[in-house]
Design a protein around this motif. Structure first.
Motif, mmCIF file in Angstrom:
data_model
loop_
_atom_site.group_PDB
_atom_site.id
_atom_site.type_symbol
_atom_site.label_atom_id
_atom_site.label_comp_id
_atom_site.label_asym_id
_atom_site.label_seq_id
_atom_site.Cartn_x
_atom_site.Cartn_y
_atom_site.Cartn_z
ATOM 1 N N LYS A 1 0.861 -1.191 0.000
ATOM 2 C CA LYS A 1 0.000 0.000 0.000
ATOM 3 C C LYS A 1 0.893 1.235 0.000
ATOM 4 O O LYS A 1 1.645 1.458 0.943
ATOM 5 N N SER B 1 0.940 5.301 -0.083
ATOM 6 C CA SER B 1 0.018 6.425 0.099
ATOM 7 C C SER B 1 0.195 7.410 -1.045
ATOM 8 O O SER B 1 1.281 7.548 -1.609
ATOM 9 N N GLY C 1 -4.405 10.608 -1.796
ATOM 10 C CA GLY C 1 -4.395 11.768 -0.891
ATOM 11 C C GLY C 1 -3.580 12.952 -1.373
ATOM 12 O O GLY C 1 -3.795 14.077 -0.910
ATOM 13 N N GLY D 1 -11.735 12.205 -0.072
ATOM 14 C CA GLY D 1 -13.183 12.333 0.074
ATOM 15 C C GLY D 1 -13.607 13.067 1.332
ATOM 16 O O GLY D 1 -14.491 13.925 1.294
ATOM 17 N N GLY E 1 -12.080 10.944 -5.128
ATOM 18 C CA GLY E 1 -10.848 10.402 -4.525
ATOM 19 C C GLY E 1 -10.390 9.143 -5.248
ATOM 20 O O GLY E 1 -9.200 8.962 -5.525
ATOM 21 N N GLY F 1 -9.214 2.071 -5.451
ATOM 22 C CA GLY F 1 -9.499 1.470 -4.140
ATOM 23 C C GLY F 1 -10.371 0.240 -4.253
ATOM 24 O O GLY F 1 -10.108 -0.635 -5.078
ATOM 25 N N THR F 2 -11.419 0.206 -3.434
ATOM 26 C CA THR F 2 -12.342 -0.934 -3.467
ATOM 27 C C THR F 2 -13.440 -0.714 -4.510
ATOM 28 O O THR F 2 -14.242 -1.609 -4.762
ATOM 29 N N GLY F 3 -13.504 0.505 -5.062
ATOM 30 C CA GLY F 3 -14.581 0.832 -6.008
ATOM 31 C C GLY F 3 -15.829 1.326 -5.296
ATOM 32 O O GLY F 3 -16.838 1.623 -5.936
ATOM 33 N N PRO G 1 -17.566 4.024 -2.276
ATOM 34 C CA PRO G 1 -17.348 5.145 -1.367
ATOM 35 C C PRO G 1 -17.379 4.668 0.083
ATOM 36 O O PRO G 1 -17.831 3.547 0.354
ATOM 37 N N PHE G 2 -16.914 5.485 0.981
ATOM 38 C CA PHE G 2 -16.870 5.211 2.434
ATOM 39 C C PHE G 2 -15.775 4.212 2.802
ATOM 40 O O PHE G 2 -15.721 3.759 3.940
ATOM 41 N N THR H 1 -11.404 3.101 2.225
ATOM 42 C CA THR H 1 -10.097 3.736 2.013
ATOM 43 C C THR H 1 -9.222 2.800 1.188
ATOM 44 O O THR H 1 -9.544 1.619 1.009
ATOM 45 N N THR H 2 -8.114 3.337 0.737
ATOM 46 C CA THR H 2 -7.187 2.480 -0.007
ATOM 47 C C THR H 2 -6.451 1.523 0.940
ATOM 48 O O THR H 2 -5.919 0.516 0.483
ATOM 49 N N ASP H 3 -6.416 1.828 2.243
ATOM 50 C CA ASP H 3 -5.861 0.844 3.199
ATOM 51 C C ASP H 3 -6.740 -0.409 3.182
ATOM 52 O O ASP H 3 -6.252 -1.539 3.174
HETATM 53 O O1 LIG Z 1 -12.163 2.050 -1.615
HETATM 54 C C1 LIG Z 1 -11.998 3.282 -1.626
HETATM 55 C C2 LIG Z 1 -10.698 3.852 -1.651
HETATM 56 C C3 LIG Z 1 -10.574 5.231 -1.692
HETATM 57 N N1 LIG Z 1 -11.679 6.038 -1.703
HETATM 58 C C4 LIG Z 1 -11.540 7.510 -1.815
HETATM 59 O O2 LIG Z 1 -10.276 7.823 -2.377
HETATM 60 C C5 LIG Z 1 -9.576 8.770 -1.544
HETATM 61 C C6 LIG Z 1 -8.089 8.557 -1.665
HETATM 62 O O3 LIG Z 1 -7.694 7.374 -1.009
HETATM 63 P P1 LIG Z 1 -6.896 7.390 0.390
HETATM 64 O O4 LIG Z 1 -7.325 8.554 1.217
HETATM 65 O O5 LIG Z 1 -7.014 6.049 0.987
HETATM 66 O O6 LIG Z 1 -5.437 7.651 -0.129
HETATM 67 P P2 LIG Z 1 -4.056 7.818 0.676
HETATM 68 O O7 LIG Z 1 -4.374 8.291 2.063
HETATM 69 O O8 LIG Z 1 -3.444 6.492 0.724
HETATM 70 O O9 LIG Z 1 -3.268 8.767 -0.156
HETATM 71 C C7 LIG Z 1 -10.174 8.557 -0.186
HETATM 72 O O10 LIG Z 1 -10.029 9.724 0.614
HETATM 73 C C8 LIG Z 1 -11.631 8.263 -0.499
HETATM 74 O O11 LIG Z 1 -12.317 9.468 -0.735
HETATM 75 C C9 LIG Z 1 -12.953 5.474 -1.649
HETATM 76 O O12 LIG Z 1 -13.940 6.183 -1.625
HETATM 77 N N2 LIG Z 1 -13.073 4.121 -1.625
#
Ligand SMILES: O=c1ccn([C@@H]2O[C@H](COP(=O)(O)OP(=O)(O)O)[C@@H](O)[C@H]2O)c(=O)[nH]1
Ligand SMILES: Nc1ncnc2c1ncn2[C@@H]1O[C@H](COP(=O)(O)OP(=O)(O)O)[C@@H](O)[C@H]1O
Length: 238
Positions: free
Chosen positions: A12, A14, A55, A60, A77, A134-136, A138-139, A141-143
């Protein structure tokens, strides 16, 4: 010759890691350095999947905080992660490493859709697969996407490359007294609300018995050390 501790990893990365010291966007120099480190790991024979964040471009939660509909902001996002994935794939191409992007949201003119069997096949062929959007949903995260794709791909570990060099007793950016754990169990990480990763991601990995190693993306050679099974960052385990 060094022997890797894992055959398949889910990394993962960021979105913010791609900015370097810039305020926004993608810093080419930083991306090439990260790509070089991942390339070194593939040369050890390790199959690599990468889940990329967004990010550095759009989050989001931030959109929602300024009054935007949360789901709409989250889709934005996810689209941001697609841009990062494309930049990363292009950097792999320039470094002579084969990579493919698969997106959880369909944008077929631009990148492949996510197809599990195909992703596995790419990895078996030694290609780096970059999982975008991400997971496709909303709600999330990419974690959580890393935990999900890691489970689906039967990776042996999720590696969270982030701004801090492990999991601390408290957020080290806020509490200078915070101590780093060498190892911590999922139950303890969740129970103590350690916000280095979201609870959904921790819980999924716990249920799948998929360990996570949290380490610093800014520390040169750290990724390789983790892959060689050396003591680096924090191991979150069952
Ligand atoms: O399965 C997911 C993965 C990501 N996001 C959106 O994509 C943004 C960017 O991903 P993330 O914040 O996880 O990125 P990172 O913090 O790793 O840069 C998030 O804030 C969410 O708004 C989402 O809606 N669903
Ligand atoms: N207990 C903790 N241990 C380590 N980092 C923590 C902890 N609690 C909060 N954090 C914060 O979590 C951040 C990493 O999470 P996040 O912002 O989601 O990273 P990324 O953008 O890499 O996904 C760190 O930069 C750190 O400030």
């Amino acid at each position: 010759m060094s022997v890797a501790a894992y055959k398949r990893i889910m990394l993962k990365l960021s979105g913010e890691a791609l900015m370097g010291d810039d305020a926004y966007g993608i810093n080419e120099e930083v991306v090439s350095r990260i790509v070089a480190e991942i390339a070194e790991v593939t040369r050890l024979g390790v199959q690599v999947g990468v889940v990329i964040g967004g990010g550095n471009i759009f989050r989001g939660m931030k959109g929602a905080a300024s009054g935007m509909d949360r789901a709409t902001a989250d889709y934005m996002g996810m689209l941001a992660t697609v841009m990062n994935a494309m930049a990363l794939a292009d950097a792999f191409r320039r470094a002579g490493v084969e990579a493919r992007v698969q997106s959880a949201l369909r944008i077929d003119q631009v990148v492949e859709p996510y197809i599990r069997g195909r992703a596995i096949r790419h990895m078996e062929e030694g290609r780096v697969v970059i999982f975008a959007a991400g997971t496709g949903n909303p709600f999330f995260t990419t974690d959580t996407a890393a935990a999900l794709r890691g489970s689906e791909m039967a990776a042996q570990i999720v590696l969270k490359a982030t701004k801090v060099d492990g999991v601390y007793t408290a957020d080290p950016h806020k509490d200078p007294q915070a101590q780093r754990y060498h190892r911590i169990s999922f139950d303890e990480a969740i129970g103590r609300n350690l916000a280095v990763m979201d609870t959904t991601a921790f819980a999924l990995c716990r249920d799948q018995k998929l360990p996570i190693n949290v380490f610093s993306i800014f520390k040169a050679g750290a990724l390789k050390r983790v892959v060689l099974g050396e003591d680096e960052g924090t191991l979150v385990h069952s």
